[in-house]
Design an enzyme around this catalytic site. Structure first.
Site, PDB file in Angstrom:
ATOM      1  N   ASN A  40       0.792  -1.237   0.000  1.00 12.90           N
ATOM      2  CA  ASN A  40       0.000   0.000   0.000  1.00 12.90           C
ATOM      3  C   ASN A  40       0.824   1.287   0.000  1.00 12.90           C
ATOM      4  O   ASN A  40       0.277   2.375   0.009  1.00 12.90           O
ATOM      5  CB  ASN A  40      -0.929   0.023   1.220  1.00 12.90           C
ATOM      6  CG  ASN A  40      -1.958  -1.089   1.144  1.00 12.90           C
ATOM      7  OD1 ASN A  40      -2.330  -1.531   0.051  1.00 12.90           O
ATOM      8  ND2 ASN A  40      -2.397  -1.575   2.292  1.00 12.90           N
ATOM      9  N   LYS A  42       3.814   4.126  -1.365  1.00  4.68           N
ATOM     10  CA  LYS A  42       4.166   4.754  -2.650  1.00  4.68           C
ATOM     11  C   LYS A  42       5.502   4.221  -3.149  1.00  4.68           C
ATOM     12  O   LYS A  42       6.462   4.162  -2.387  1.00  4.68           O
ATOM     13  CB  LYS A  42       4.258   6.266  -2.482  1.00  4.68           C
ATOM     14  CG  LYS A  42       4.826   6.981  -3.699  1.00  4.68           C
ATOM     15  CD  LYS A  42       4.807   8.480  -3.530  1.00  4.68           C
ATOM     16  CE  LYS A  42       5.696   9.186  -4.539  1.00  4.68           C
ATOM     17  NZ  LYS A  42       5.368   8.926  -5.932  1.00  4.68           N
ATOM     18  N   LYS A  44       5.613   1.760  -6.177  1.00  5.08           N
ATOM     19  CA  LYS A  44       5.514   0.535  -6.981  1.00  5.08           C
ATOM     20  C   LYS A  44       5.763   0.825  -8.469  1.00  5.08           C
ATOM     21  O   LYS A  44       6.680   0.273  -9.076  1.00  5.08           O
ATOM     22  CB  LYS A  44       4.148  -0.123  -6.779  1.00  5.08           C
ATOM     23  CG  LYS A  44       3.903  -0.547  -5.332  1.00  5.08           C
ATOM     24  CD  LYS A  44       2.507  -1.066  -5.099  1.00  5.08           C
ATOM     25  CE  LYS A  44       1.423  -0.033  -5.187  1.00  5.08           C
ATOM     26  NZ  LYS A  44       1.478   0.979  -4.101  1.00  5.08           N
ATOM     27  N   THR A  45       4.942   1.711  -9.029  1.00  2.04           N
ATOM     28  CA  THR A  45       5.099   2.020 -10.453  1.00  2.04           C
ATOM     29  C   THR A  45       6.454   2.669 -10.719  1.00  2.04           C
ATOM     30  O   THR A  45       7.142   2.322 -11.679  1.00  2.04           O
ATOM     31  CB  THR A  45       3.956   2.956 -10.916  1.00  2.04           C
ATOM     32  OG1 THR A  45       2.726   2.251 -10.750  1.00  2.04           O
ATOM     33  CG2 THR A  45       4.117   3.352 -12.370  1.00  2.04           C
ATOM     34  N   THR A  46       6.847   3.590  -9.846  1.00  2.00           N
ATOM     35  CA  THR A  46       8.117   4.289 -10.078  1.00  2.00           C
ATOM     36  C   THR A  46       9.302   3.318  -9.978  1.00  2.00           C
ATOM     37  O   THR A  46      10.295   3.486 -10.693  1.00  2.00           O
ATOM     38  CB  THR A  46       8.267   5.471  -9.101  1.00  2.00           C
ATOM     39  OG1 THR A  46       7.876   5.050  -7.802  1.00  2.00           O
ATOM     40  CG2 THR A  46       7.415   6.642  -9.516  1.00  2.00           C
ATOM     41  N   ARG A  54      16.662   1.382 -16.639  1.00  2.00           N
ATOM     42  CA  ARG A  54      17.942   0.679 -16.514  1.00  2.00           C
ATOM     43  C   ARG A  54      18.142  -0.279 -17.692  1.00  2.00           C
ATOM     44  O   ARG A  54      19.200  -0.332 -18.310  1.00  2.00           O
ATOM     45  CB  ARG A  54      17.918  -0.101 -15.199  1.00  2.00           C
ATOM     46  CG  ARG A  54      19.151  -0.887 -14.920  1.00  2.00           C
ATOM     47  CD  ARG A  54      19.061  -1.530 -13.551  1.00  2.00           C
ATOM     48  NE  ARG A  54      19.420  -0.619 -12.498  1.00  2.00           N
ATOM     49  CZ  ARG A  54      19.375  -0.920 -11.194  1.00  2.00           C
ATOM     50  NH1 ARG A  54      18.927  -2.101 -10.811  1.00  2.00           N
ATOM     51  NH2 ARG A  54      19.746  -0.058 -10.299  1.00  2.00           N
ATOM     52  N   PHE A 100     -11.679   3.367 -22.069  1.00  2.00           N
ATOM     53  CA  PHE A 100     -11.628   2.891 -20.691  1.00  2.00           C
ATOM     54  C   PHE A 100     -12.543   3.743 -19.831  1.00  2.00           C
ATOM     55  O   PHE A 100     -12.469   4.956 -19.827  1.00  2.00           O
ATOM     56  CB  PHE A 100     -10.190   2.949 -20.170  1.00  2.00           C
ATOM     57  CG  PHE A 100     -10.062   2.347 -18.805  1.00  2.00           C
ATOM     58  CD1 PHE A 100     -10.472   1.052 -18.560  1.00  2.00           C
ATOM     59  CD2 PHE A 100      -9.543   3.089 -17.768  1.00  2.00           C
ATOM     60  CE1 PHE A 100     -10.355   0.495 -17.299  1.00  2.00           C
ATOM     61  CE2 PHE A 100      -9.422   2.542 -16.502  1.00  2.00           C
ATOM     62  CZ  PHE A 100      -9.823   1.246 -16.273  1.00  2.00           C
ATOM     63  N   TRP A 102     -13.239   3.691 -16.461  1.00  2.00           N
ATOM     64  CA  TRP A 102     -13.024   3.537 -15.024  1.00  2.00           C
ATOM     65  C   TRP A 102     -13.945   4.428 -14.198  1.00  2.00           C
ATOM     66  O   TRP A 102     -14.539   3.998 -13.223  1.00  2.00           O
ATOM     67  CB  TRP A 102     -11.564   3.889 -14.741  1.00  2.00           C
ATOM     68  CG  TRP A 102     -11.083   3.550 -13.384  1.00  2.00           C
ATOM     69  CD1 TRP A 102     -10.822   4.421 -12.374  1.00  2.00           C
ATOM     70  CD2 TRP A 102     -10.810   2.251 -12.872  1.00  2.00           C
ATOM     71  NE1 TRP A 102     -10.382   3.737 -11.275  1.00  2.00           N
ATOM     72  CE2 TRP A 102     -10.377   2.410 -11.542  1.00  2.00           C
ATOM     73  CE3 TRP A 102     -10.895   0.960 -13.404  1.00  2.00           C
ATOM     74  CZ2 TRP A 102     -10.021   1.335 -10.749  1.00  2.00           C
ATOM     75  CZ3 TRP A 102     -10.550  -0.100 -12.608  1.00  2.00           C
ATOM     76  CH2 TRP A 102     -10.122   0.089 -11.302  1.00  2.00           C
ATOM     77  N   GLU A 137      -0.042  -1.972 -12.724  1.00  4.97           N
ATOM     78  CA  GLU A 137      -1.391  -1.981 -12.115  1.00  4.97           C
ATOM     79  C   GLU A 137      -2.262  -3.162 -12.570  1.00  4.97           C
ATOM     80  O   GLU A 137      -3.487  -3.094 -12.457  1.00  4.97           O
ATOM     81  CB  GLU A 137      -2.168  -0.672 -12.392  1.00  4.97           C
ATOM     82  CG  GLU A 137      -1.389   0.617 -12.337  1.00  4.97           C
ATOM     83  CD  GLU A 137      -0.922   1.029 -10.945  1.00  4.97           C
ATOM     84  OE1 GLU A 137      -1.202   0.289  -9.996  1.00  4.97           O
ATOM     85  OE2 GLU A 137      -0.252   2.071 -10.831  1.00  4.97           O
TER      86      GLU A 137
HETATM   87  P1  ATP Z   1       4.063   5.646  -7.648  1.00  8.65           P
HETATM   88  O1  ATP Z   1       3.437   5.704  -9.036  1.00  8.65           O
HETATM   89  O2  ATP Z   1       4.280   7.014  -7.107  1.00  8.65           O
HETATM   90  O3  ATP Z   1       5.247   4.741  -7.580  1.00  8.65           O
HETATM   91  P2  ATP Z   1       2.468   3.528  -6.590  1.00  8.65           P
HETATM   92  O4  ATP Z   1       2.514   2.898  -7.925  1.00  8.65           O
HETATM   93  O5  ATP Z   1       3.183   2.838  -5.482  1.00  8.65           O
HETATM   94  O6  ATP Z   1       2.952   5.030  -6.682  1.00  8.65           O
HETATM   95  P3  ATP Z   1      -0.421   3.506  -6.718  1.00  8.65           P
HETATM   96  O7  ATP Z   1      -1.250   2.694  -5.798  1.00  8.65           O
HETATM   97  O8  ATP Z   1      -0.301   3.068  -8.134  1.00  8.65           O
HETATM   98  O9  ATP Z   1       1.012   3.714  -6.048  1.00  8.65           O
HETATM   99  O10 ATP Z   1      -0.979   4.961  -6.623  1.00  8.65           O
HETATM  100  C1  ATP Z   1      -0.582   5.947  -7.490  1.00  8.65           C
HETATM  101  C2  ATP Z   1      -0.758   7.311  -6.860  1.00  8.65           C
HETATM  102  O11 ATP Z   1      -1.224   7.290  -5.534  1.00  8.65           O
HETATM  103  C3  ATP Z   1       0.565   8.077  -6.799  1.00  8.65           C
HETATM  104  O12 ATP Z   1       0.246   9.384  -7.095  1.00  8.65           O
HETATM  105  C4  ATP Z   1       1.007   7.918  -5.378  1.00  8.65           C
HETATM  106  O13 ATP Z   1       1.782   9.008  -4.898  1.00  8.65           O
HETATM  107  C5  ATP Z   1      -0.285   7.844  -4.636  1.00  8.65           C
HETATM  108  N1  ATP Z   1      -0.138   6.972  -3.474  1.00  8.65           N
HETATM  109  C6  ATP Z   1       0.538   5.815  -3.407  1.00  8.65           C
HETATM  110  N2  ATP Z   1       0.489   5.298  -2.160  1.00  8.65           N
HETATM  111  C7  ATP Z   1      -0.238   6.165  -1.409  1.00  8.65           C
HETATM  112  C8  ATP Z   1      -0.633   6.212  -0.032  1.00  8.65           C
HETATM  113  N3  ATP Z   1      -0.287   5.252   0.833  1.00  8.65           N
HETATM  114  N4  ATP Z   1      -1.401   7.278   0.370  1.00  8.65           N
HETATM  115  C9  ATP Z   1      -1.753   8.236  -0.495  1.00  8.65           C
HETATM  116  N5  ATP Z   1      -1.418   8.247  -1.804  1.00  8.65           N
HETATM  117  C10 ATP Z   1      -0.654   7.229  -2.268  1.00  8.65           C
HETATM  118 MG    MG Z   2       1.189   2.425  -9.377  1.00  3.95          MG
END
Ligand code: ATP
Ligand code: MG
Length: 205
Positions: A40, A42, A44-46, A54, A100, A102, A137
């Site tokens: 949960n 922040k 994952k995607t980054t 890389r 899409f 959503w 995702e």
């Molecule tokens: P990022 O893309 O920044 O790596 P993520 O892929 O880990 O984030 P997602 O669940 O895909 O997270 O959510 C994407 C968005 O939600 C991003 O803008 C991220 O900053 C935000 N976000 C991620 N985790 C949290 C959290 N625990 N609380 C609030 N916002 C979040």
């Molecule tokens: Mg993500």
């Protein structure tokens, strides 16, 4: 630092190096890996995009398949879309951006959009030249029953031996965790948003 402390530090480092060297020696299998980045927090995607960068930096052929188009136009999508058209990069991208629904939560249309992008991306999983595929995702597609987990597992199992795949998203199903070679769970300790700090272009999207 006292000479005693320096001596103890050096001995500790020597022992650590020995353990690492032994592990390196044992890791002899050459194959692609399935990486799952879930949880949960922040990052994952980054994280997946960092690995993509890389791999591209080494001139590898890569693919980015994004299963959810956010509320905003993502910086990475804009960046990679431009790169895709230039001849010096090896990237294909698929984004679930047209049709899409959503926001409208139309089950049939959303399911169709998910199925369409999955089908479009299928040739990647039989292309031995494609070194890395990011399925961003995709975990939500299982949660909402837009994609069948067994279909995806079967494609992942039958992919070329040296192909790497990264899956991101919260709540990764157990079947994926079981199949994966590397699994990281990102745990939120703090998030700026919860302190009322506004989401920023370039940081959040
Ligand atoms: P990022 O893309 O920044 O790596 P993520 O892929 O880990 O984030 P997602 O669940 O895909 O997270 O959510 C994407 C968005 O939600 C991003 O803008 C991220 O900053 C935000 N976000 C991620 N985790 C949290 C959290 N625990 N609380 C609030 N916002 C979040
Ligand atoms: Mg993500």
């Amino acid at each position: 630092m006292s000479t005693d402390k320096v001596k103890r530090h050096n001995e500790r480092m020597k022992r650590h190096k020995k353990v690492v060297d032994e592990k390196i020696e044992k890791a002899t299998i050459e194959q692609g890996v399935l990486i799952v980045i879930t949880g949960n927090g922040k990052g994952k995607t980054t994280s997946a995009l960092g690995t993509l960068l890389r791999s591209l930096g080494h001139g590898h052929q890569c693919a980015l398949v994004q299963y959810i188009k956010g509320q905003w136009d993502c910086g990475e999508t804009a960046f990679f879309k431009n790169k895709e058209t230039s001849k010096d990069t090896q990237l294909v991208t698929y984004t679930m951006d047209t049709g899409f629904t959503w926001n409208t939560q139309d089950f049939e249309k959303d399911k169709q959009a998910a199925q369409d992008i999955w089908k479009q991306s299928l040739p990647l999983f039989s292309n031995p030249n494609c070194n890395l595929i990011v399925l961003d995702e995709i975990t939500y597609m299982f949660k909402y029953k837009y994609l069948d987990i067994d279909d995806v597992i079967s494609v992942l199992k039958n992919r070329p031996k040296h192909q790497n795949v990264i899956i991101t998203g919260r709540g990764a199903p157990q079947e994926l965790i079981d199949l994966a070679d590397t699994v990281s769970e990102i745990r939120p300790i703090k998030h700026a948003f919860n302190e009322g700090i506004k989401a920023q272009e370039g940081i959040e999207w």
